[in-house]
Design an enzyme around this catalytic site. Structure first.
Site, PDB file in Angstrom:
ATOM      1  N   GLY A 106       0.898  -1.342   0.054  1.00 30.06           N
ATOM      2  CA  GLY A 106      -0.057  -0.126   0.034  1.00 30.06           C
ATOM      3  C   GLY A 106       0.631   1.386  -0.135  1.00 30.06           C
ATOM      4  N   LEU A 161      -4.614  -6.720  -6.576  1.00 28.34           N
ATOM      5  CA  LEU A 161      -4.327  -7.894  -7.379  1.00 28.34           C
ATOM      6  C   LEU A 161      -5.619  -8.799  -7.725  1.00 28.34           C
ATOM      7  CD1 LEU A 161      -0.773  -8.999  -6.082  1.00 28.34           C
ATOM      8  CD2 LEU A 161      -1.450  -7.300  -7.631  1.00 28.34           C
ATOM      9  N   ASN A 220      -7.353   3.006 -11.016  1.00 31.93           N
ATOM     10  CA  ASN A 220      -6.174   2.097 -10.774  1.00 31.93           C
ATOM     11  C   ASN A 220      -5.001   2.718 -11.160  1.00 31.93           C
ATOM     12  OD1 ASN A 220      -5.008  -0.260 -10.202  1.00 31.93           O
ATOM     13  ND2 ASN A 220      -5.515  -1.341 -11.983  1.00 31.93           N
ATOM     14  N   HIS A 263      -1.159   1.787 -12.648  1.00 35.46           N
ATOM     15  CA  HIS A 263      -0.403   0.601 -13.152  1.00 35.46           C
ATOM     16  C   HIS A 263       1.239   0.995 -13.448  1.00 35.46           C
ATOM     17  CE1 HIS A 263      -0.187  -3.347 -15.241  1.00 35.46           C
ATOM     18  NE2 HIS A 263       0.577  -2.876 -16.316  1.00 35.46           N
TER      19      HIS A 263
HETATM   20  C1  GAR Z   1       2.551  -0.899  -7.727  1.00 38.35           C
HETATM   21  O1  GAR Z   1       3.772  -0.781  -8.351  1.00 38.35           O
HETATM   22  C2  GAR Z   1       1.364  -0.558  -8.578  1.00 38.35           C
HETATM   23  O2  GAR Z   1       1.351   0.142  -9.844  1.00 38.35           O
HETATM   24  C3  GAR Z   1       1.333  -2.039  -9.033  1.00 38.35           C
HETATM   25  O3  GAR Z   1       1.423  -3.044  -7.827  1.00 38.35           O
HETATM   26  C4  GAR Z   1       2.357  -2.013  -6.804  1.00 38.35           C
HETATM   27  C5  GAR Z   1       1.714  -1.758  -5.622  1.00 38.35           C
HETATM   28  O4  GAR Z   1       2.481  -1.346  -4.795  1.00 38.35           O
HETATM   29  N1  GAR Z   1      -0.020  -2.480  -9.577  1.00 38.35           N
HETATM   30  C6  GAR Z   1      -0.189  -3.297 -10.650  1.00 38.35           C
HETATM   31  O5  GAR Z   1       0.589  -3.899 -11.058  1.00 38.35           O
HETATM   32  C7  GAR Z   1      -1.630  -3.376 -11.171  1.00 38.35           C
HETATM   33  N2  GAR Z   1      -1.997  -4.256 -12.156  1.00 38.35           N
HETATM   34  P1  GAR Z   1       1.937  -0.720  -3.580  1.00 38.35           P
HETATM   35  O6  GAR Z   1       1.106  -1.876  -2.625  1.00 38.35           O
HETATM   36  O7  GAR Z   1       3.301  -0.345  -2.704  1.00 38.35           O
HETATM   37  O8  GAR Z   1       1.267   0.596  -3.650  1.00 38.35           O
END
Ligand code: GAR
Length: 214
Positions: free
Chosen positions: A14, A93, A110, A112
Protein backbone atom coordinates in the site's frame (compact mmCIF):
# COMPACT_ATOMS: atom_id res chain seq x y z
CA UNK A 1 -11.85 21.13 -4.64
CA UNK A 2 -14.78 19.09 -3.34
CA UNK A 3 -14.14 16.97 -0.21
CA UNK A 4 -13.75 13.36 -1.35
CA UNK A 5 -14.62 10.23 0.57
CA UNK A 6 -12.21 7.60 -0.69
CA UNK A 7 -12.26 3.82 -0.27
CA UNK A 8 -8.97 2.09 -1.14
CA UNK A 9 -8.69 -1.54 -2.26
CA UNK A 10 -5.25 -3.10 -1.82
CA UNK A 11 -3.44 -6.44 -1.68
CA UNK A 12 0.15 -5.52 -0.79
CA UNK A 13 2.19 -2.92 1.04
CA UNK A 14 0.00 0.00 0.00
CA UNK A 15 2.83 2.46 -0.61
CA UNK A 16 0.63 4.11 -3.24
CA UNK A 17 -2.04 4.57 -0.60
CA UNK A 18 0.66 6.27 1.48
CA UNK A 19 1.21 8.80 -1.31
CA UNK A 20 -2.50 9.70 -1.10
CA UNK A 21 -2.41 9.88 2.71
CA UNK A 22 0.67 12.14 2.51
CA UNK A 23 -1.03 14.44 0.00
CA UNK A 24 -4.08 14.68 2.29
CA UNK A 25 -1.88 15.48 5.29
CA UNK A 26 -0.05 18.17 3.31
CA UNK A 27 -3.47 19.60 2.35
CA UNK A 28 -2.76 19.04 -1.33
CA UNK A 29 -5.91 16.91 -1.43
CA UNK A 30 -9.22 17.71 0.23
CA UNK A 31 -10.13 14.11 0.99
CA UNK A 32 -10.33 11.38 3.59
CA UNK A 33 -9.65 7.66 3.36
CA UNK A 34 -12.87 6.26 4.82
CA UNK A 35 -12.00 2.58 4.50
CA UNK A 36 -9.30 0.21 3.29
CA UNK A 37 -10.35 -3.17 1.92
CA UNK A 38 -7.51 -5.69 1.84
CA UNK A 39 -7.83 -8.81 -0.30
CA UNK A 40 -5.13 -10.50 1.80
CA UNK A 41 -5.15 -11.17 5.53
CA UNK A 42 -1.44 -10.40 5.94
CA UNK A 43 -1.00 -7.45 3.58
CA UNK A 44 1.29 -4.65 4.77
CA UNK A 45 -1.42 -2.13 3.92
CA UNK A 46 -3.34 -3.23 7.04
CA UNK A 47 -0.73 -1.94 9.52
CA UNK A 48 -0.28 1.15 7.36
CA UNK A 49 -4.00 1.99 7.54
CA UNK A 50 -4.22 1.24 11.27
CA UNK A 51 -1.40 3.70 11.92
CA UNK A 52 -3.72 6.42 10.60
CA UNK A 53 -6.84 5.01 12.33
CA UNK A 54 -8.37 4.13 8.99
CA UNK A 55 -10.87 1.25 9.28
CA UNK A 56 -9.80 -1.94 7.50
CA UNK A 57 -11.97 -4.81 6.27
CA UNK A 58 -10.39 -7.98 4.88
CA UNK A 59 -12.21 -9.68 2.00
CA UNK A 60 -9.97 -12.58 1.10
CA UNK A 61 -9.62 -13.10 -2.63
CA UNK A 62 -8.45 -16.71 -2.28
CA UNK A 63 -11.76 -17.83 -0.75
CA UNK A 64 -13.61 -16.86 -3.94
CA UNK A 65 -11.25 -18.75 -6.32
CA UNK A 66 -12.48 -17.95 -9.87
CA UNK A 67 -15.73 -16.37 -8.62
CA UNK A 68 -14.90 -12.72 -9.38
CA UNK A 69 -18.59 -11.81 -9.30
CA UNK A 70 -19.01 -13.14 -5.75
CA UNK A 71 -15.80 -11.46 -4.59
CA UNK A 72 -16.81 -8.13 -6.15
CA UNK A 73 -20.33 -8.35 -4.71
CA UNK A 74 -18.89 -8.85 -1.23
CA UNK A 75 -16.67 -5.79 -1.67
CA UNK A 76 -19.64 -3.77 -2.93
CA UNK A 77 -21.57 -4.83 0.17
CA UNK A 78 -18.85 -3.83 2.65
CA UNK A 79 -18.15 -0.47 1.04
CA UNK A 80 -21.78 0.59 0.50
CA UNK A 81 -22.05 1.91 4.10
CA UNK A 82 -19.17 4.30 3.38
CA UNK A 83 -20.78 5.91 0.27
CA UNK A 84 -17.44 6.59 -1.44
CA UNK A 85 -17.03 9.34 -4.02
CA UNK A 86 -13.99 7.53 -5.36
CA UNK A 87 -12.53 4.04 -5.14
CA UNK A 88 -8.77 3.73 -5.51
CA UNK A 89 -7.11 0.45 -6.41
CA UNK A 90 -3.69 0.59 -4.76
CA UNK A 91 -1.80 -2.53 -5.80
CA UNK A 92 -5.04 -4.51 -5.86
CA UNK A 93 -4.35 -7.90 -7.39
CA UNK A 94 -7.75 -8.80 -8.77
CA UNK A 95 -10.02 -7.69 -11.53
CA UNK A 96 -13.55 -6.62 -10.56
CA UNK A 97 -16.86 -7.78 -12.04
CA UNK A 98 -18.76 -5.89 -14.71
CA UNK A 99 -21.58 -5.26 -12.20
CA UNK A 100 -19.14 -3.66 -9.74
CA UNK A 101 -17.59 -1.50 -12.47
CA UNK A 102 -21.06 -0.36 -13.54
CA UNK A 103 -22.13 0.39 -9.97
CA UNK A 104 -19.17 2.75 -9.53
CA UNK A 105 -18.83 3.77 -13.17
CA UNK A 106 -16.24 6.54 -13.66
CA UNK A 107 -15.51 6.51 -9.93
CA UNK A 108 -12.83 3.79 -9.77
CA UNK A 109 -9.15 4.53 -10.44
CA UNK A 110 -6.28 2.10 -10.81
CA UNK A 111 -2.55 2.67 -11.00
CA UNK A 112 -0.38 0.44 -13.12
CA UNK A 113 3.44 0.40 -13.35
CA UNK A 114 3.80 0.74 -17.13
CA UNK A 115 2.76 3.04 -19.92
CA UNK A 116 -0.49 1.32 -20.90
CA UNK A 117 -1.51 -0.20 -23.24
CA UNK A 118 2.00 -1.72 -23.07
CA UNK A 119 2.50 -4.48 -20.52
CA UNK A 120 -1.02 -4.64 -19.08
CA UNK A 121 -3.79 -7.22 -18.77
CA UNK A 122 -3.94 -10.69 -17.21
CA UNK A 123 -0.78 -11.62 -15.27
CA UNK A 124 0.76 -8.15 -15.60
CA UNK A 125 1.18 -6.86 -12.08
CA UNK A 126 3.95 -5.67 -9.78
CA UNK A 127 7.50 -6.77 -10.63
CA UNK A 128 6.30 -8.90 -13.57
CA UNK A 129 5.45 -5.72 -15.44
CA UNK A 130 9.04 -4.49 -15.19
CA UNK A 131 10.30 -7.92 -16.31
CA UNK A 132 8.12 -7.56 -19.41
CA UNK A 133 9.43 -4.04 -20.09
CA UNK A 134 13.08 -5.11 -19.77
CA UNK A 135 12.48 -8.16 -21.97
CA UNK A 136 10.92 -5.97 -24.66
CA UNK A 137 13.95 -3.65 -24.52
CA UNK A 138 11.94 -0.44 -24.25
CA UNK A 139 13.89 2.77 -23.63
CA UNK A 140 11.17 4.46 -21.58
CA UNK A 141 8.68 3.09 -19.12
CA UNK A 142 6.48 4.74 -16.52
CA UNK A 143 3.11 4.52 -14.87
CA UNK A 144 -0.52 5.00 -15.77
CA UNK A 145 -3.50 6.09 -13.71
CA UNK A 146 -6.73 5.11 -15.41
CA UNK A 147 -10.44 4.71 -14.83
CA UNK A 148 -11.38 1.09 -14.24
CA UNK A 149 -13.82 -0.48 -16.66
CA UNK A 150 -14.87 -4.11 -17.07
CA UNK A 151 -11.82 -4.85 -19.24
CA UNK A 152 -8.33 -5.67 -18.03
CA UNK A 153 -6.30 -2.43 -17.86
CA UNK A 154 -8.36 -0.97 -20.71
CA UNK A 155 -10.10 1.98 -19.02
CA UNK A 156 -9.63 5.62 -20.07
CA UNK A 157 -6.17 6.96 -19.19
CA UNK A 158 -6.05 9.93 -16.81
CA UNK A 159 -2.35 10.56 -16.08
CA UNK A 160 0.86 8.97 -17.37
CA UNK A 161 4.42 9.70 -16.27
CA UNK A 162 7.56 8.51 -18.08
CA UNK A 163 10.90 7.38 -16.70
CA UNK A 164 13.98 6.27 -18.65
CA UNK A 165 14.99 2.61 -18.78
CA UNK A 166 18.74 2.43 -18.20
CA UNK A 167 21.07 -0.16 -19.73
CA UNK A 168 22.07 -1.59 -16.36
CA UNK A 169 18.54 -1.64 -14.92
CA UNK A 170 17.30 -4.65 -12.99
CA UNK A 171 13.61 -5.33 -12.43
CA UNK A 172 14.03 -3.85 -8.97
CA UNK A 173 15.86 -0.67 -10.00
CA UNK A 174 13.30 0.00 -12.74
CA UNK A 175 10.44 -0.72 -10.31
CA UNK A 176 11.87 1.81 -7.88
CA UNK A 177 12.17 4.53 -10.53
CA UNK A 178 8.62 3.88 -11.75
CA UNK A 179 7.35 3.85 -8.16
CA UNK A 180 8.69 7.38 -7.62
CA UNK A 181 6.65 8.45 -10.65
CA UNK A 182 3.60 6.60 -9.26
CA UNK A 183 3.74 8.63 -6.04
CA UNK A 184 3.40 11.81 -8.14
CA UNK A 185 0.82 10.50 -10.59
CA UNK A 186 -1.79 9.08 -8.20
CA UNK A 187 -2.35 12.18 -6.03
CA UNK A 188 -2.33 14.31 -9.20
CA UNK A 189 -5.12 12.22 -10.76
CA UNK A 190 -7.18 12.27 -7.54
CA UNK A 191 -6.83 16.04 -7.36
CA UNK A 192 -8.08 16.43 -10.94
CA UNK A 193 -11.08 14.26 -10.06
CA UNK A 194 -11.82 16.28 -6.90
CA UNK A 195 -11.61 19.47 -8.91
CA UNK A 196 -14.25 18.09 -11.28
CA UNK A 197 -11.92 18.51 -14.24
CA UNK A 198 -12.15 15.03 -15.78
CA UNK A 199 -14.58 14.05 -18.51
CA UNK A 200 -14.58 11.03 -20.81
CA UNK A 201 -15.47 10.90 -24.45
CA UNK A 202 -14.66 8.00 -26.82
CA UNK A 203 -12.57 6.28 -24.13
CA UNK A 204 -10.39 9.42 -23.90
CA UNK A 205 -10.11 11.57 -20.79
CA UNK A 206 -10.29 15.31 -21.25
CA UNK A 207 -8.86 17.56 -18.53
CA UNK A 208 -10.56 20.95 -18.27
CA UNK A 209 -8.79 24.18 -17.30
CA UNK A 210 -8.16 24.81 -13.62
CA UNK A 211 -10.49 27.22 -11.81
CA UNK A 212 -8.85 29.79 -9.52
CA UNK A 213 -10.44 28.54 -6.28
CA UNK A 214 -8.93 25.06 -6.78
C1 GAR B 1 2.45 -0.69 -7.69
O1 GAR B 1 3.63 -0.62 -8.46
C2 GAR B 1 1.24 -0.67 -8.61
O2 GAR B 1 1.40 0.15 -9.73
C3 GAR B 1 1.16 -2.11 -9.01
O3 GAR B 1 1.43 -2.84 -7.83
C4 GAR B 1 2.32 -2.06 -7.02
C5 GAR B 1 1.70 -1.96 -5.65
O4 GAR B 1 2.57 -1.36 -4.74
N1 GAR B 1 -0.13 -2.44 -9.56
C6 GAR B 1 -0.31 -3.29 -10.55
O5 GAR B 1 0.60 -3.93 -11.06
C7 GAR B 1 -1.75 -3.41 -11.04
N2 GAR B 1 -1.83 -4.20 -12.21
P1 GAR B 1 2.01 -0.76 -3.37
O6 GAR B 1 1.21 -1.86 -2.68
O7 GAR B 1 3.27 -0.44 -2.59
O8 GAR B 1 1.19 0.45 -3.67
Amino acid sequence: MKHLKIVALASGSGSNLQSIIDAIEKKQLNAEISLVVSSKRKAGVIARAEKYNIPVIVVERRIYKDNIRGFSAKIAQVISDFSPDLILLCGFLSFLSEEFCQLYENRIFNIHPSLLPAFGGQGAYGIRVHRMALKAGVKVSGCTVMFVDAGQDTGPIIVQKCVPVLEDDTEESLAQRVMTAEYQAYPEAVRLFGQGRLSISNNTVKISQRKDED
